[in-house]
Design a protein around this motif. Sequence first.
Motif, short mmCIF file in Angstrom:
data_model
loop_
_atom_site.label_atom_id
_atom_site.label_comp_id
_atom_site.label_asym_id
_atom_site.label_seq_id
_atom_site.Cartn_x
_atom_site.Cartn_y
_atom_site.Cartn_z
N ASP A 122 0.83 -1.20 0.00
CA ASP A 122 0.00 0.00 0.00
C ASP A 122 0.87 1.26 0.00
OD1 ASP A 122 -2.77 1.26 0.43
OD2 ASP A 122 -1.60 2.11 2.10
N ALA A 125 2.08 2.00 -3.35
CA ALA A 125 1.06 2.55 -4.25
C ALA A 125 0.69 3.98 -3.91
CB ALA A 125 -0.19 1.67 -4.21
N HIS A 126 0.77 4.35 -2.62
CA HIS A 126 0.21 5.65 -2.22
C HIS A 126 1.12 6.46 -1.29
CE1 HIS A 126 -3.31 2.85 -2.81
NE2 HIS A 126 -3.60 3.81 -3.69
N ALA A 139 8.35 3.80 -3.99
CA ALA A 139 7.55 2.69 -4.49
C ALA A 139 8.43 1.48 -4.80
CB ALA A 139 6.78 3.12 -5.73
#
Length: 389
Positions: A122, A125-126, A139
């Motif tokens: 996660d 991704a963010h 990332a």
Amino acid sequence: MTTVVFTHGTGVREPHLAPLLARVSAGLAEVAPDARLVAYPWGGTHGAALAAGGASLPDGPGTGTSRSAGSPDDPADEAERWARLYADPLAELATAAAGTAPGATPPGAAFPDERPAALLRDLAAHGEPLAGPLGPGLAEQATRLARDPLLAPAAGALDAESLAWVLARALTAGLVRAGLEADRAVQPDGDTRDAATAALAVRLGAAPAGTGRGPLLRAASRPLVRLGSRYAVRRRRALTDAAHPAAGDILKYLARGDAVRRDLRGLVATLRPPVVLLGHSLGGVICLDTLISGPLPGVGLLVTVGSQGPFLYETGALPSLAHPDPLPGHVPPWLNLYDRRDLLGYAAAPLFPGRAHDVATDNRQPFPVAHSAYWSDPAVYRAIGERLP
């Protein structure tokens, strides 16, 4: 009879000069028994010295504070831990993984690494803005960490809070290391690093409140004492006292080298030809510079060993010759030896084709030992002996 004038490199002073000369003399005797070795000990007269006793050296970090070394807040310990992590971002994770024994997961139970792996994915991704001050690449780092085989055993050995901080520090260290490898001109300070690490740790399951540093893995911290950071800081004066001739000699020669070259010329003028100039490291630069700046009658060969002359020429820092000006015709044949592992040895033939001859040696030592191991390498003396006039 050939006279070989040996010009030593940076930082060489007595009592170390005498055994060096004895070793070079013995090596030359094996390949050229009739050659005579004469030393040019320029360091004692023209070498650098700390004229004010080292007044320019500041005190190390933390001097005068009451914190004890080894305490969680000791800046030296903290810096050492981060130095270790910059060298190996997975060091703490590996320490944790090594401390757990393999065990079976009960049927239906979640594997220890399932949640941290999901949090890492996660984050990949963010989470890029969280590490903004550390540079791009979060990332990629988080994705790689989620797949690392060390994650499962480390997750089985640590509680969620400790694991979150270990993973956050691994990510931060990986980002800083990537910045170092990319030669980024700006690196984060400690506060920026700690704030980014804290934000990453929260995203990975740590409690929001805290110091921003997280629990220490003492087993991972102990080896840091041997890695050089604290040693270098606490012994900065001693290291500088020992090393300042090396750095200072170079700087002083480049700024005020006329007297060094003049005295070498004076020495050569007293010798019967044929004469060979043999220079190690900065000594090779001195010999090359002296020959370029004017003819030296009687000198039939220049030999440089582990020397920076070609690099200084290419970068425009050689006092006597600027790139791309050619080597003057009066410079004698030039034999240049360098070890492939010596980071201070450079090739000359590509810059002076037809004028310089390179011989690459291998004394099988890592740098910096390789820079001083030439004089124990028989191949060096063989190469010199084959070309002596």
